[in-house]
Write an enzyme that holds these catalytic residues in place. Sequence first.
Site, PDB file in Angstrom:
ATOM      1  CG  ASP A  25      -9.560  -5.371  10.275  1.00  0.00           C
ATOM      2  OD1 ASP A  25     -10.807  -5.442  10.199  1.00  0.00           O
ATOM      3  OD2 ASP A  25      -8.833  -5.180   9.280  1.00  0.00           O
ATOM      4  CD  GLU A 188     -14.023  -1.975   9.147  1.00  0.00           C
ATOM      5  OE1 GLU A 188     -14.111  -1.676   7.942  1.00  0.00           O
ATOM      6  OE2 GLU A 188     -14.542  -2.998   9.634  1.00  0.00           O
ATOM      7  CG  ASP A 210     -11.491  -0.743   3.550  1.00  0.00           C
ATOM      8  OD1 ASP A 210     -11.036  -1.682   2.861  1.00  0.00           O
ATOM      9  OD2 ASP A 210     -11.818  -0.874   4.745  1.00  0.00           O
TER      10      ASP A 210
HETATM   11  P1  ADP Z   1     -11.503  -7.517   4.088  1.00  0.00           P
HETATM   12  O1  ADP Z   1     -11.294  -6.184   4.712  1.00  0.00           O
HETATM   13  O2  ADP Z   1     -12.705  -7.542   3.194  1.00  0.00           O
HETATM   14  O3  ADP Z   1     -11.507  -8.611   5.071  1.00  0.00           O
HETATM   15  P2  ADP Z   1      -8.763  -7.459   2.975  1.00  0.00           P
HETATM   16  O4  ADP Z   1      -8.495  -6.043   3.214  1.00  0.00           O
HETATM   17  O5  ADP Z   1      -7.968  -8.438   3.728  1.00  0.00           O
HETATM   18  O6  ADP Z   1     -10.306  -7.811   3.054  1.00  0.00           O
HETATM   19  O7  ADP Z   1      -8.541  -7.709   1.402  1.00  0.00           O
HETATM   20  C1  ADP Z   1      -8.614  -8.975   0.823  1.00  0.00           C
HETATM   21  C2  ADP Z   1      -8.450  -8.832  -0.666  1.00  0.00           C
HETATM   22  O8  ADP Z   1      -7.196  -8.241  -0.957  1.00  0.00           O
HETATM   23  C3  ADP Z   1      -8.491 -10.147  -1.402  1.00  0.00           C
HETATM   24  O9  ADP Z   1      -9.331 -10.053  -2.527  1.00  0.00           O
HETATM   25  C4  ADP Z   1      -7.044 -10.347  -1.835  1.00  0.00           C
HETATM   26  O10 ADP Z   1      -6.930 -11.077  -3.036  1.00  0.00           O
HETATM   27  C5  ADP Z   1      -6.615  -8.925  -2.045  1.00  0.00           C
HETATM   28  N1  ADP Z   1      -5.159  -8.811  -2.004  1.00  0.00           N
HETATM   29  C6  ADP Z   1      -4.333  -9.170  -1.015  1.00  0.00           C
HETATM   30  N2  ADP Z   1      -3.052  -8.954  -1.358  1.00  0.00           N
HETATM   31  C7  ADP Z   1      -3.074  -8.445  -2.623  1.00  0.00           C
HETATM   32  C8  ADP Z   1      -2.064  -8.048  -3.553  1.00  0.00           C
HETATM   33  N3  ADP Z   1      -0.777  -8.121  -3.250  1.00  0.00           N
HETATM   34  N4  ADP Z   1      -2.478  -7.581  -4.754  1.00  0.00           N
HETATM   35  C9  ADP Z   1      -3.776  -7.502  -5.067  1.00  0.00           C
HETATM   36  N5  ADP Z   1      -4.758  -7.878  -4.249  1.00  0.00           N
HETATM   37  C10 ADP Z   1      -4.409  -8.351  -3.029  1.00  0.00           C
HETATM   38 MG    MG Z   2     -11.109  -4.597   5.887  1.00  0.00          MG
END
Ligand code: ADP
Ligand code: MG
Length: 622
Positions: A25, A188, A210
């Site tokens: 991913d 995705e 998402d």
């Molecule tokens: P991307 O797909 O954009 O790379 P992610 O799916 O990894 O991103 O999501 C990242 C976001 O999720 C960040 O803003 C992070 O703060 C938030 N996040 C991660 N864990 C938690 C949680 N336990 N509660 C709320 N938000 C969370």
């Molecule tokens: Mg993502």
Amino acid sequence: MALLQISEPGQSPNPHQRRTAVGIDLGTTHSLVAAVRSGVAECLPDEQGRVILPSAVRYLLDAQGKTRRTIGFEALAAQADDPQNTIVSVKRFMGRSLADVVDASRLPYQFEDQPGMVAVRTVAGVKSPIEVSAEILATLRQRAEDTFNDDLFGAVITVPAYFDDAQRQATKDAAQMAGLNVLRLLNEPTAAAIAYGLDNGSEGLYAIYDLGGGTFDISLLQLSRGVFEVVATGGDSALGGDDIDHTLAEYALAQAKMDASTPQDKRTVLVAARRTKEKLSTDGSAHLSCALSGGMLSVSLTREKLAELVKPLIDKSLASVKRVLRDAKIKANEVKGVIMVGGSTRMPAVREAVGGFFGLTPLTDLNPDEVVALGAGIQANQLAGNNDKGDHLLLDVLPLSLGLETMGGLVERIIPRNTPIPCALAQDFTTFKDGQTALAVHVVQGEREQVEHCRSLARFELRGIPPMAAGAARIRVTFQVDADGLLSVTAREQLSCVEASIVVKPSYGLNDAQVATMLREGFSTAEADMKDRALREARVEAERMLEATRTALAADGDLLSADQRAQIDALMAQVGQRCDWGNLEGLESATKALAHGTEGFAAERMNRGIRQALAGRTIDQV
Ligand code: ADP
Ligand code: MG
């Protein structure tokens, strides 16, 4: 099933040896790598046990003036100090030109507007988004190779469903640069659906919600017989967890009557806000505290307060969902399930709002920031041929023929099975009736001659064909299957250039046993099919003849004497009767008799046509 175990040229198949394949991913904020181990998909951790790799690359010079780079957490930690050389969210630049990059002026980078794709000038030189992404991919590849102590056979890499060709190609290029063999790019939302096992018999419409760090994506997937079709996608490229962090930070500063004016303070308070936000996903209350240049910031927060603060952001995401549903003409209650993806969907407030909107409990059993990687890992394992159940398909050749329905319910094969992919083949078709303005295209898969014995993949219509005589339109239907098994079918009328097309995933959802059955049926019934086909073709020919005669009679019937007319009517009745009998020779001879019996009439019509064309013109003009 032996028949389908066709390996890529130059690669000797060895069914007993496991091939190490991973799913990646490649996210805007975070990237992960997953693989199936002992039958279970799991994300692979780094040496410190962390599965998430921040999608951040920092370029720097060491004491000797040599360029170095740090990747992931280490790069992210330096972001505040060295923003120009620390590239984050590079996914937004993939396959984009400078003009496409929203907010470019607010980003700390020195952009270079290179032809085709924007690049960033760093201390280590100009870096294209492909190179930066390749660093992230190479890090994950290394992690996987260290884990398995083996070279990787290949990887499935996920991309947003809305990625266009340029963005997909850029992703593939990055993978190649990282030394990865791309087994396939996978959407995705489809990966998330696979992780939830929806490819095993689920039917209906599913929504994939998402909410990541910086982006919000909503996709509607239609599943039928294991075929995934992305019905619609939408979202907001500037909505995500980062916005929640900002909202929370501003609230805390306002509560404490403080401000964060320096870039350092801004970062510090955002980091603290994020930590507090994440804590509130599991705890009912938490403290936001950090040291700023103006003193200690300390504010206590409850989950309810956070929910209230982020409500406008969640509502914004739901507005996107509504728009997508409306555009796709789908009602919220037609959606059978909602899969939650992205770290921000861990927030209870998000889950409740989304569940309330669709009127069902969202699927949250799998870790929302791992689910995409897990689905990609499962798919990679299948494509590598490791599936223990043996129900995998190797997609380097087409397992079943692809074709389309022609008159009489017959299948015209466009791409025969076992054709190596990618491939593209076209065939010309024409209209059946005078003045026909639309053509129905029905795409089918299978080895049989009749449509009802093949698998229906898709239907669409080509409309707006200018009215012409039957057989005058030239409609080119092109079948194209890309390396990712994606079939697109395009129909284009060559004179008017009207065009229609559709995209389908042909091979999903058929397991080896089903393919074997379809092949076996195709072989064992070949002779019967051929006879049947000949009869159907004769019927089509007869119908065509009848239709042409009817049109001619309607236009120029007055040229005939009552006797002549009665003769033709009798011949037509003969053909009509024989059509129903299903006797090939009888039908063919009746059709021939009709053609013969109308020759004189056709000649009369032609004479009249010429007279009309010449009427009122002098010989010179002709
Ligand atoms: P991307 O797909 O954009 O790379 P992610 O799916 O990894 O991103 O999501 C990242 C976001 O999720 C960040 O803003 C992070 O703060 C938030 N996040 C991660 N864990 C938690 C949680 N336990 N509660 C709320 N938000 C969370
Ligand atoms: Mg993502």
